[in-house]
Scaffold this active site. Sequence first.
Site, PDB file in Angstrom:
ATOM      1  N   GLY A  22       0.832  -1.201   0.000  1.00 42.14           N
ATOM      2  CA  GLY A  22       0.000   0.000   0.000  1.00 42.14           C
ATOM      3  C   GLY A  22       0.862   1.245   0.000  1.00 42.14           C
ATOM      4  N   GLY A  24       0.637   5.835   0.848  1.00 40.84           N
ATOM      5  CA  GLY A  24      -0.098   6.992   1.324  1.00 40.84           C
ATOM      6  C   GLY A  24       0.712   8.245   1.106  1.00 40.84           C
ATOM      7  N   VAL A  29       4.299   1.065   1.889  1.00 45.34           N
ATOM      8  CA  VAL A  29       4.471  -0.121   2.706  1.00 45.34           C
ATOM      9  C   VAL A  29       4.776  -1.292   1.773  1.00 45.34           C
ATOM     10  CG1 VAL A  29       3.447  -1.648   4.421  1.00 45.34           C
ATOM     11  CG2 VAL A  29       2.874   0.782   4.426  1.00 45.34           C
ATOM     12  N   LYS A  43       7.704  -0.027   6.127  1.00 41.49           N
ATOM     13  CA  LYS A  43       7.219   1.294   5.742  1.00 41.49           C
ATOM     14  C   LYS A  43       8.414   2.166   5.370  1.00 41.49           C
ATOM     15  CE  LYS A  43       4.671   5.316   7.386  1.00 41.49           C
ATOM     16  NZ  LYS A  43       3.925   5.912   8.489  1.00 41.49           N
ATOM     17  N   ASP A 137      -4.899   8.268  14.066  1.00 42.44           N
ATOM     18  CA  ASP A 137      -5.430   7.935  12.739  1.00 42.44           C
ATOM     19  C   ASP A 137      -6.074   6.553  12.756  1.00 42.44           C
ATOM     20  OD1 ASP A 137      -6.026   8.549  10.113  1.00 42.44           O
ATOM     21  OD2 ASP A 137      -4.157   7.731   9.321  1.00 42.44           O
TER      22      ASP A 137
END
Length: 479
Positions: A22, A24, A29, A43, A137
């Site tokens: 993934g 962001g 990641v 990460k 978050d």
Amino acid sequence: MQPLSSTDPDRIGPYRVYAELGRGAMGRVLLGAGADGRLVAVKVVREWLVEDEEFLARFREEVRKSRQVSGLYTAAVVGAGPDAPVPWLASEYLRGPTLDEAVKAAGPLPEAAAIRLAAGLASALASIHAAGVIHRDLKPGNVILESSGPRVIDFGIARAAEGSDLTRTGALIGTPGFMSPEQTRSQPLTAASDVFSLGSVLVLACTGTGPFSGASTLDTMNNVVRAAPDLSGVPARVRALATRCLAPDPADRPTPAGLLDLIGPLAPSSRPWPEAIASLEDEQQRRIALLLDGVEEHPTRVDTGPTMVTDPHRPTWVRPPEPGPTATPPVRPTPRPTPPVRPAPDPNAQARMGAGAAIVLVCAVIAGLVWYADRDSEVEEPSSDYTDSETYEDTWTTSEPGEHEVYVQECMWDGYDEAECEVSWGSDPSYTWTGQLYGGGPSERDVYLDECAADGYSDEECESSWYADPSYTWTGELF
């Protein structure tokens, strides 16, 4: 899970990386593995943040605090390189879909599964807060539904609960729709902010949408601050928990331990999630197996075994059964009619006729043998050419996702719905997601620069302040 590009490194620290899990606004990641073969989630910080000393200081603090978080419902940190040329943080790899993926693919959770989710998230927050950390978050995309229960991930914007001069007043950090009212107003936070986010996560798990969802991001944030949560469709027992968590005043919200008391003890279960969600984990396992089992092989696979090939432009050969041995029939003399009474024939003439008949018979037998030999050769030829020597190549090809797909994916990972992301893609002249929606009319940047210039600052000063100001809102002060 996406394949790595040719420009991605083979290793991050001591971990070999295999695929992208993934991405962001702050980083990516990657799926990796250590020397012992254990899978980890690595990460990696975005390149443009490497030169930001303030961000790097926050990242070091995040690494220090994340190492202190432990518990059955969080992902343990196993390694970090906060001072590497490209900083990274590795945690244990958790198998299972995110809550967001599960609800989209399998539908809302039933009441019993939602209660188990609430208990797991409350336990996770208890571990996080005990380490002196506020997550900040907690959202469906940061909750993994493992077969053993829910796990909370990504402390990417977590901060020390005791406070730090690294957290600036006025900075807005979080995901709209899952932030608390005080977080939306950029006010100082306590652990109660995470409890409010837990309530919003429970509502989405039961209904497929958040309790404050609006037509736009600004509408959603306004609903968080001013509107009552929409709890229609939430089962009664879950609604009672969500109502307590979503209290506007932080003092009225239960602590994670208090929330566990409200839930009460739960019976253990080997399958805590519906079968449709369990199948998502099975599919994830299958994809990982395919990825890792073929990692040492060349991307082009060649099958050297026997292969059947059909050529549409070549006639189809049908091979008849093998003929068995046949006996040559005896040569019988041809009866002759009784000749008329003539003078006696010449004995030499009769001998010459018998020799001619024998020659004709021998020629006929030879011609038949040659015909059978040629016919067998024709039948055997296709089998030899097309069965024994032909092979095929099966080439794996991968295609990189296009700019549009990457933009919409990154936008949705930041908490926006697909419709908002599609509109932003059509309005964003840079075609690169930066964490900001575009939707026609003046952009946040234009408004910011205009208000800054109206206060007497130069264009260069306003541009520099725009990129340095995390709130993207002009407050009369340059950053």
